[in-house]
Structures are given as structure tokens and as C-alpha cells.
Scaffold this motif. Structure first.
Motif, PDB file in Angstrom:
ATOM      1  N   LYS A 137       5.702   5.136  -0.267  1.00 13.67           N
ATOM      2  CA  LYS A 137       4.375   5.343   0.308  1.00 13.67           C
ATOM      3  C   LYS A 137       3.877   4.060   0.971  1.00 13.67           C
ATOM      4  CE  LYS A 137       4.122   9.530  -1.288  1.00 13.67           C
ATOM      5  NZ  LYS A 137       4.320  10.649  -0.333  1.00 13.67           N
ATOM      6  N   PRO A 138       3.271   4.153   2.144  1.00 13.79           N
ATOM      7  CA  PRO A 138       2.840   2.950   2.868  1.00 13.79           C
ATOM      8  C   PRO A 138       1.782   2.137   2.137  1.00 13.79           C
ATOM      9  CG  PRO A 138       2.177   4.962   4.040  1.00 13.79           C
ATOM     10  CD  PRO A 138       3.066   5.384   2.920  1.00 13.79           C
ATOM     11  N   ASP A 139       1.053   2.768   1.214  1.00 19.67           N
ATOM     12  CA  ASP A 139      -0.013   2.045   0.507  1.00 19.67           C
ATOM     13  C   ASP A 139       0.444   1.478  -0.842  1.00 19.67           C
ATOM     14  OD1 ASP A 139       0.326   4.420  -0.820  1.00 19.67           O
ATOM     15  OD2 ASP A 139      -1.808   4.917  -0.951  1.00 19.67           O
ATOM     16  N   ARG A 140       1.763   1.446  -1.069  1.00 17.63           N
ATOM     17  CA  ARG A 140       2.258   1.038  -2.387  1.00 17.63           C
ATOM     18  C   ARG A 140       1.820  -0.383  -2.771  1.00 17.63           C
ATOM     19  NH1 ARG A 140       8.533   0.606  -2.938  1.00 17.63           N
ATOM     20  NH2 ARG A 140       8.171  -1.545  -2.242  1.00 17.63           N
ATOM     21  N   ASP A 141       1.828  -1.287  -1.818  1.00 19.80           N
ATOM     22  CA  ASP A 141       1.509  -2.685  -2.112  1.00 19.80           C
ATOM     23  C   ASP A 141       0.119  -3.083  -1.627  1.00 19.80           C
ATOM     24  OD1 ASP A 141       3.991  -3.025  -3.294  1.00 19.80           O
ATOM     25  OD2 ASP A 141       4.949  -3.636  -1.425  1.00 19.80           O
ATOM     26  N   MET A 142      -0.763  -2.088  -1.521  1.00 13.29           N
ATOM     27  CA  MET A 142      -2.119  -2.370  -1.075  1.00 13.29           C
ATOM     28  C   MET A 142      -2.973  -2.893  -2.234  1.00 13.29           C
ATOM     29  SD  MET A 142      -2.267  -1.755   2.187  1.00 13.29           S
ATOM     30  CE  MET A 142      -0.630  -2.475   2.265  1.00 13.29           C
ATOM     31  N   GLY A 143      -4.143  -3.382  -1.912  1.00 14.07           N
ATOM     32  CA  GLY A 143      -5.061  -3.926  -2.910  1.00 14.07           C
ATOM     33  C   GLY A 143      -5.029  -5.444  -2.890  1.00 14.07           C
ATOM     34  N   TRP A 144      -6.200  -6.065  -2.908  1.00 14.02           N
ATOM     35  CA  TRP A 144      -6.261  -7.515  -2.729  1.00 14.02           C
ATOM     36  C   TRP A 144      -5.624  -8.266  -3.896  1.00 14.02           C
ATOM     37  CZ3 TRP A 144      -8.951 -10.550  -6.211  1.00 14.02           C
ATOM     38  CH2 TRP A 144      -9.883  -9.901  -7.033  1.00 14.02           C
ATOM     39  N   ARG A 145      -5.716  -7.733  -5.134  1.00 12.25           N
ATOM     40  CA  ARG A 145      -5.101  -8.421  -6.271  1.00 12.25           C
ATOM     41  C   ARG A 145      -3.582  -8.472  -6.104  1.00 12.25           C
ATOM     42  NH1 ARG A 145      -9.061  -5.334  -8.871  1.00 12.25           N
ATOM     43  NH2 ARG A 145     -10.644  -6.537 -10.005  1.00 12.25           N
ATOM     44  N   LYS A 146      -3.013  -7.323  -5.733  1.00 15.17           N
ATOM     45  CA  LYS A 146      -1.565  -7.277  -5.561  1.00 15.17           C
ATOM     46  C   LYS A 146      -1.128  -8.165  -4.413  1.00 15.17           C
ATOM     47  CE  LYS A 146       0.728  -3.624  -6.569  1.00 15.17           C
ATOM     48  NZ  LYS A 146       1.325  -2.258  -6.608  1.00 15.17           N
ATOM     49  N   LYS A 147      -1.890  -8.159  -3.325  1.00 18.28           N
ATOM     50  CA  LYS A 147      -1.525  -8.985  -2.175  1.00 18.28           C
ATOM     51  C   LYS A 147      -1.529 -10.469  -2.521  1.00 18.28           C
ATOM     52  CE  LYS A 147      -2.812  -5.873   1.595  1.00 18.28           C
ATOM     53  NZ  LYS A 147      -3.691  -5.674   2.776  1.00 18.28           N
ATOM     54  N   ILE A 148      -2.532 -10.891  -3.298  1.00 19.60           N
ATOM     55  CA  ILE A 148      -2.584 -12.297  -3.713  1.00 19.60           C
ATOM     56  C   ILE A 148      -1.398 -12.624  -4.609  1.00 19.60           C
ATOM     57  CG2 ILE A 148      -3.874 -13.966  -5.115  1.00 19.60           C
ATOM     58  CD1 ILE A 148      -6.440 -12.642  -4.076  1.00 19.60           C
ATOM     59  N   PHE A 149      -1.107 -11.746  -5.557  1.00 28.67           N
ATOM     60  CA  PHE A 149       0.006 -11.960  -6.484  1.00 28.67           C
ATOM     61  C   PHE A 149       1.333 -12.067  -5.729  1.00 28.67           C
ATOM     62  CE2 PHE A 149       3.254 -10.096  -9.402  1.00 28.67           C
ATOM     63  CZ  PHE A 149       3.242 -11.110 -10.352  1.00 28.67           C
TER      64      PHE A 149
END
Length: 383
Positions: A137-149
Motif C-alpha cells: 500500500k502506498p501509505d505504508r510508511d506514512m506518518g511523521w513519527r515513522k518518517k522521522i524514525f
């Protein structure tokens, strides 16, 4: 080339990879967070680095709080794998001492952040390895916490799970499919078939709920009256939950009067497991939403047809109708029908087993793995 792997543990699926590097003349090392009793060190002995003293203090507090509610070995294990961090000084010393030309980090975990950052600073090529699908799914790695990590981990990733090119899935950015590999063990001509006139069905996996062993047992119960089949389950039963699941399964076997039709085996060494693969005629893995299973490749390397669920991450290694078939996840009737479609024709079992062995020889050797790694090194900025 000097190659370093960092992973929670030295898993069975790493053995042919380590052997491949060594046979090619490369130097390979493996750092693990912990070790378990059934690991096989015949090819390589990992460096068990463990955790920092600070994290062990944090874990003790977590265990105390967990026990006040409900003790859970599985929750503590997941906490260690995801949140644990290494003794930083020792990790740095190992990197200086081993001087790797390539580092492969297993999982998006806190433990791997220090290794990733040191590799970045010293400009050592570094790849993330996990079992999230290539197509997802294209939104699998979405979210600011995950992006920072994720910024603290390698950008380029490899996975042995292809996923499905459907339902709006995309090929995940900076991701490559690098297959599981297996040593070809027994061709159709090199192994026994239908011992004592029976079709021997084998399942390999832990004794736990998600393996769906009761689903498989029910299918065998329905088919045993019509076909000369014998089911062998070889699984890990170490912690309390696994032992309880094993006991419930054995009780159900007695309830179904299947004592002569089903054999349960516990905690076998890898060499002993391969003895069971050699004696088997069909491999079935009924687990639900299995992230990825190397057991299917091991079975294929021993000329076995494979049946697994369509949600299994390793389903991509089963060519439907060629070397096995897929059943609808958690669908007991479909699992029974798929097993029956094979055990009702022994010629099909032999032909599919031959196809399994051919696929392993042609597509799942170290040469295939190494070529994918080389493509990643040449095609992406890993530093």
C-alpha cells in the motif's frame, strides 16, 4: 569483500547465505542481539552482542509492569527486538575491528540505528533487510513519527517478499526483491516416495496459534478416511505458550482418534528436520498471514510440492499449479480441497516435486542472491 550482518538472531534462513559468501571467498560476520537453543552454527558462529546495561534496566521495569497485568514472554520478546539498543561502545569497537565493506541490517529497529549512523559517518555501504512486501500500500510508511524514525536507518531496502501487484499496491521506493535461497538437497530420484503405501504430509513451524495447525488437523481428519495419508508436524515448543498449544493439539488428536495418522515432533535440530523433508511427499504450511517462511524453500529443495495460504509472504515462491498451490487464508474447506487435489494423484505429487527442485536450482541459489545485491550496490547510493 567483507560483509557484516546485524540481526535479532542467527536464523535458519541465513545459513545458505553465509555459506554462499564463504564459498565465494568473501569474509562474512554476523552480529545478533540474542541466541536461541536450536540455532545451527555449522557454517558460521555469530557474535552475540546483546543489549546495553541501560536497556536491561529499562526491560526489568517493563517486565515488572507487565507482570502486574499479565506476564507475556511474547510481549517482552517484541519489546526487546523493536526497542532494544546495543552497548554502543562495543558496537563501535566491532565495526572498527571488522572493517566491513558492506553492512546489512535486519529490521527497522532502534538496535540498528547506531550501526546505521556509524556506517553513514564512515561512508560504509549499508542496506536494510526486512520482510515487508516489495509491492504494498502506498501509505505504508506514512506518518511523521515513522518518517522521522526512518531517517536514521538505511534508505535502500531488500526483501524476500514480493507482495501482490494488485488492489492499488505500488512498488515501494528504494526497495528490491532479493530472494530466499536454499541448497538443493534431494532430487525426485534421490528420495523415497509413499513409504508403506502412505502419502506423508509434512508441516514445519512453531507450535503457536498463527500456524493454524488445528485447521490442518481438521483437513487431515476429513481426508484420512478416504486416502492413505500420514501427517507429521515438526515444530518448536520451548516457551509456555508453545508447550500449551502442543498439549492442546495432542489432546485433539486423541479426541479425533488420529494417533496412528498424525505424528508430532518437537525441537528437532536442522539435520533431523531435513530427514523429515526427505521422507515426506507433500509439504503444507497452513499459517495465517505468515510474514515469510523459509520452510517452503527448504521443502522445495527436497522435491516437495508446497501448499500454503495466499497471505503467506513466501507465497511468491509457489507457482500455482506448477510446484504446488495456494489456499484462501483461514479457509479450512479450501485447504482440504487443495490437499485432496494433490493426494488423489500421486503422479501430480511427483511432477510438482520435480518442479520445486528445478525452481530451487534455477532461481534460488546464492548466485541469484549475490546478483541482486550487486545490482543494488551499482544502482543505488548506499552511502
Amino acid at each position: 569483500m567483507r560483509v557484516l550482518y546485524v540481526a535479532p538472531r542467527y536464523h535458519t534462513n541465513q545459513i545458505p547465505v553465509m555459506k554462499g559468501w564463504i564459498q565465494q571467498g568473501d569474509e562474512v560476520h554476523f552480529i545478533s542481539q540474542f541466541a536461541v537453543r536450536l540455532e545451527d552454527y555449522a557454517v558460521l558462529r555469530p557474535i552475540v552482542l546483546g543489549y546495553s546495561k541501560l536497556f536491561e534496566c529499562v526491560t526489568a521495569i517493563y517486565r515488572f509492569l507487565l507482570c502486574r497485568k499479565e506476564k507475556s514472554d511474547a510481549k517482552e520478546f517484541a519489546f526487546r527486538v523493536k526497542a532494544g539498543f546495543p552497548p554502543i561502545g562495543e558496537a563501535g569497537r566491532l565495526l572498527r575491528e571488522l572493517k566491513p565493506d558492506l553492512v546489512i541490517l535486519r529490521e527497522r529497529s532502534v538496535y540498528n540505528i547506531p550501526f546505521s549512523l556509524v556506517c553513514r559517518k564512515k561512508r560504509i555501504p549499508c542496506i536494510l533487510y526486512n520482510q515487508s512486501p516489495l509491492w504494498d500500500k502506498p501509505d505504508r510508511d506514512m506518518g511523521w513519527r515513522k518518517k522521522i524514525f526512518l531517517r536514521f536507518l538505511p534508505k535502500v531496502r531488500m526483501t524476500p517478499v514480493a507482495g501482490r501487484q494488485e488492489n492499488g499496491n505500488i512498488r515501494m521506493p528504494y526497495s528490491y526483491f532479493v530472494p530466499f535461497i536454499a541448497q538443493p538437497r534431494y532430487s525426485v530420484e534421490e528420495k523415497p516416495h509413499f513409504t508403506d503405501g502412505q502419502i506423508r504430509i509434512l508441516c514445519v513451524g512453531r507450535y503457536e496459534e498463527r500456524k493454524n495447525l488445528f485447521l490442518l488437523l481438521e483437513a487431515v481428519r476429513q481426508l484420512a478416511a478416504r486416502y492413505p495419508i500420514h501427517l507429521v508436524i515438526a515444530g518448536e515448543a520451548i516457551d509456555q505458550n508453545q508447550l500449551e498449544y502442543y498439549a492442546k493439539l495432542r489432546k485433539k488428536i486423541v479426541q479425533y482418534h488420529l494417533e496412528k495418522d498424525v505424528t508430532l515432533l518437537q525441537n528437532l535440530k536442522l539435520a533431523r528436520v531435513y530427514e523429515e523433508y526427505k521422507k515426506a511427499d507433500l509439504f503444507v504450511l497452513p499459517s495465517t498471514r505468515e510474514r515469510a517462511s523459509i520452510a517452503q524453500l527448504e521443502a522445495m529443495s527436497c522435491s516437495l510440492p508446497v501448499i500454503c495460504s495466499d497471505t503467506n509472504g513466501s507465497a511468491c515462491y509457489v507457482e500455482n499449479g506448477v510446484n504446488g498451490c495456494l489456499f484462501a487464508d483461514n479457509d479450512g474447506a479450501d485447504l482440504r480441497d487443495k490437499i485432496e487435489s494433490l493426494v488423489s494423484d500421486r503422479n501430480i505429487l511427483l511432477e510438482m516435486g520435480r518442479s520445486s527442485y528445478t525452481l530451487v536450482r534455477e532461481k534460488y541459489q546464492f548466485e541469484n542472491y549475490y546478483q541482486k545485491i550487486t545490482d543494488m550496490i551499482n544502482g543505488e547510493q548506499l552511502i
